[in-house]
Design an enzyme around this catalytic site. Sequence first.
Site, mmCIF file in Angstrom:
data_model
loop_
_atom_site.group_PDB
_atom_site.id
_atom_site.type_symbol
_atom_site.label_atom_id
_atom_site.label_comp_id
_atom_site.label_asym_id
_atom_site.label_seq_id
_atom_site.Cartn_x
_atom_site.Cartn_y
_atom_site.Cartn_z
ATOM 1 N N THR A 43 3.570 3.262 6.265
ATOM 2 C CA THR A 43 3.967 2.287 7.292
ATOM 3 C C THR A 43 4.976 2.902 8.261
ATOM 4 O O THR A 43 4.892 2.713 9.475
ATOM 5 C CB THR A 43 4.575 1.031 6.627
ATOM 6 O OG1 THR A 43 3.625 0.488 5.724
ATOM 7 C CG2 THR A 43 4.962 -0.012 7.651
ATOM 8 N N HIS A 46 3.262 5.105 10.708
ATOM 9 C CA HIS A 46 2.606 4.320 11.763
ATOM 10 C C HIS A 46 3.622 3.891 12.824
ATOM 11 O O HIS A 46 3.342 3.928 14.024
ATOM 12 C CB HIS A 46 1.937 3.066 11.178
ATOM 13 C CG HIS A 46 0.688 3.341 10.403
ATOM 14 N ND1 HIS A 46 -0.471 3.779 11.007
ATOM 15 C CD2 HIS A 46 0.412 3.240 9.088
ATOM 16 C CE1 HIS A 46 -1.407 3.929 10.074
ATOM 17 N NE2 HIS A 46 -0.895 3.610 8.904
ATOM 18 N N CYS A 110 2.742 -15.622 -0.794
ATOM 19 C CA CYS A 110 3.363 -16.411 0.272
ATOM 20 C C CYS A 110 2.708 -16.110 1.618
ATOM 21 O O CYS A 110 2.554 -14.948 1.999
ATOM 22 C CB CYS A 110 4.858 -16.094 0.351
ATOM 23 S SG CYS A 110 5.703 -16.842 1.761
ATOM 24 N N LEU A 265 -6.282 -1.218 -2.701
ATOM 25 C CA LEU A 265 -4.965 -1.200 -2.057
ATOM 26 C C LEU A 265 -5.031 -0.472 -0.714
ATOM 27 O O LEU A 265 -4.309 -0.799 0.217
ATOM 28 C CB LEU A 265 -3.937 -0.531 -2.974
ATOM 29 C CG LEU A 265 -2.516 -0.484 -2.418
ATOM 30 C CD1 LEU A 265 -1.784 -1.790 -2.708
ATOM 31 C CD2 LEU A 265 -1.718 0.685 -2.989
#
Length: 345
Positions: A43, A46, A110, A265
Amino acid sequence: MHAMKALVKERAEPGLWLVDVPEPVLGPGEVKIRVLRTGICGTDLHIRKFDDWARQTLTLPLIVGHEFSGHVVEVADGVEDIAVGDLVSGEGHLVCGKCRNCMAGRRHLCRNTIGLGVHRDGAFAEYLTLPATNVWVHRTPVHPDVAAIFDPFGNAVHTALSFPLVGEDVLITGAGPIGLMAAAVATHVGARNVAITDVSDERLNLATKLGVSLALNVSRDTLAEGMRRLNMHEGFDVGLEMSGNPAALRDMIANMTHGGKIAMLGLPAADFAVDWSTVVTSMLTIKGIYGREMYETWYNMSVLLEKGLDLSPVITDRFSYEDFDTAFNTAASGRTGKVILDWSA
């Protein structure tokens, strides 16, 4: 206001900048942490590159980073069971506590999750604040380097423990840091064969250090050949897809046993075709995995380490936070294990 060093996404262009920013102020129900180590995640790469996903997702300026370990330096009034001096990691998914899943205790589902270092200032800094409910205290001794990678280790554990592995033949596609940790977990909990595939010999060599049955370079060998080497005849029982690579998932689906189970994943960059008729006729289960179960996965991780699981081979490179550019280039090479930044100086 005291100033601190932090890695900030300041401008809407490629790059990260090491700058002075104000230290975060402790809010109600929060804990303030002096960061010791951070892990570099895909991440973060990125965000540094500022690709389409980052453009659409981020509000700048932003302190990046979500994998960390550190010592508690301040605790808000009313926070219990966390003390100044505790070594902690943090759950980087902050949940609302009010939606149906949160109310049912399924916080990892959530709908309103926000990400540390993505939607709010993150951990690539000398200090960070986090809600006490997101702080994981290490009650048994663990090295700060290993404590810093509990977030990706949690991804690996959540994925690996999605389906029973004892006595099963397990295929892992993608030998990045999370794939490597999943391989270590699968071996540790009693899978029969653990095969891992990648196109990087460096990463496959790391996998052999973690005790896999087979580390296969799919740029040279087929999965069919790998199964022959393992004396397997019926296909894999459990697949863990860690690469986001279309060919890897197609290969996996083609080599599963009937009734096989796949946990995914790896995040694909774009849509791709899947052989759904094989999924149907082989009666495969495909389960998407994101993040960690709060806090079941965290208990699993701590217990696995307590019971002798050794993650040290997965951490291959360590840098001072001042050498962040070199560290990010190393992580982006796709040939290493986990890269750690040291903030303790």
